[in-house]
Design a protein around this motif. Sequence first.
Motif, short mmCIF file in Angstrom:
data_model
loop_
_atom_site.label_atom_id
_atom_site.label_comp_id
_atom_site.label_asym_id
_atom_site.label_seq_id
_atom_site.Cartn_x
_atom_site.Cartn_y
_atom_site.Cartn_z
N LYS A 199 0.84 -1.18 0.00
CA LYS A 199 0.00 0.00 0.00
C LYS A 199 0.89 1.24 0.00
CE LYS A 199 -3.33 -2.43 2.96
NZ LYS A 199 -4.07 -2.37 4.25
N PRO A 200 0.38 2.37 -0.47
CA PRO A 200 1.18 3.61 -0.42
C PRO A 200 1.68 3.93 0.99
CG PRO A 200 -0.68 3.91 -1.88
CD PRO A 200 -0.87 2.57 -1.23
N GLU A 201 0.90 3.60 2.00
CA GLU A 201 1.31 3.88 3.38
C GLU A 201 2.43 2.98 3.87
OE1 GLU A 201 -1.81 3.30 2.27
OE2 GLU A 201 -2.98 2.15 3.74
N ASP A 202 2.82 1.99 3.07
CA ASP A 202 3.99 1.18 3.40
C ASP A 202 5.29 1.84 2.95
OD1 ASP A 202 2.07 -1.68 2.44
OD2 ASP A 202 2.54 -1.05 4.49
N THR A 203 5.19 2.95 2.25
CA THR A 203 6.38 3.67 1.80
C THR A 203 7.22 4.11 2.98
OG1 THR A 203 5.33 4.43 -0.24
CG2 THR A 203 7.19 5.73 0.60
N ALA A 204 8.48 3.70 2.99
CA ALA A 204 9.37 4.01 4.10
C ALA A 204 10.76 3.46 3.78
CB ALA A 204 8.87 3.37 5.40
N VAL A 205 11.72 3.84 4.60
CA VAL A 205 13.00 3.16 4.61
C VAL A 205 12.87 1.99 5.59
CG1 VAL A 205 15.46 3.31 5.11
CG2 VAL A 205 14.26 5.27 4.09
N TYR A 206 13.23 0.81 5.11
CA TYR A 206 13.12 -0.40 5.92
C TYR A 206 14.50 -0.79 6.44
CZ TYR A 206 8.26 -1.09 4.65
OH TYR A 206 6.90 -0.96 4.52
N TYR A 207 14.56 -1.06 7.74
CA TYR A 207 15.82 -1.40 8.41
C TYR A 207 15.73 -2.79 9.01
CZ TYR A 207 16.59 3.67 8.35
OH TYR A 207 16.74 4.98 7.98
N CYS A 208 16.79 -3.55 8.87
CA CYS A 208 16.88 -4.78 9.64
C CYS A 208 17.69 -4.51 10.90
CB CYS A 208 17.50 -5.91 8.84
SG CYS A 208 19.17 -5.62 8.24
N ALA A 209 17.45 -5.31 11.92
CA ALA A 209 18.08 -5.10 13.21
C ALA A 209 18.31 -6.44 13.88
CB ALA A 209 17.20 -4.22 14.08
N ALA A 210 19.26 -6.45 14.81
CA ALA A 210 19.62 -7.69 15.49
C ALA A 210 19.91 -7.43 16.97
CB ALA A 210 20.85 -8.32 14.83
#
Length: 121
Positions: A86-97
């Motif tokens: 969806k347009p609202e999923d627009t973002a920078v996605y980060y993985c983390a540990a």
Amino acid sequence: VQLQASGGGLVQAGASLRLSCVFSGGAFSTYVMGWFRQAPGKEREFVAGVSWSGANPYYADSVKGRFTVSRDNAKNTVYLQLNTLKPEDTAVYYCAADTDVIIGPTDPKYWGQGTQVTVSS
């Protein structure tokens, strides 16, 4: 520990993407892995997490049923499958540990550099 995320891109609403995050510099199978995202002007938010074994993944309500997190301990890689975007999923996605459970943005000790996901309407 270093995390390298990839797989982002520009897609239309309803499309799918698969994000990958390669882990190095530690014992991957002992870390809980998570995905977060940050949209412009908004705080970073939790998206999904997966335990050491890959069992019992957990999700934010906003993505439950559309996103799937998984891991391959033989490849030191965690994935995030994004469906029905969806347009609202627009973002920078980060993985983390982290070696402990990951729920909020203050939990992870290690972060990747982020990959941009843009969903057009």
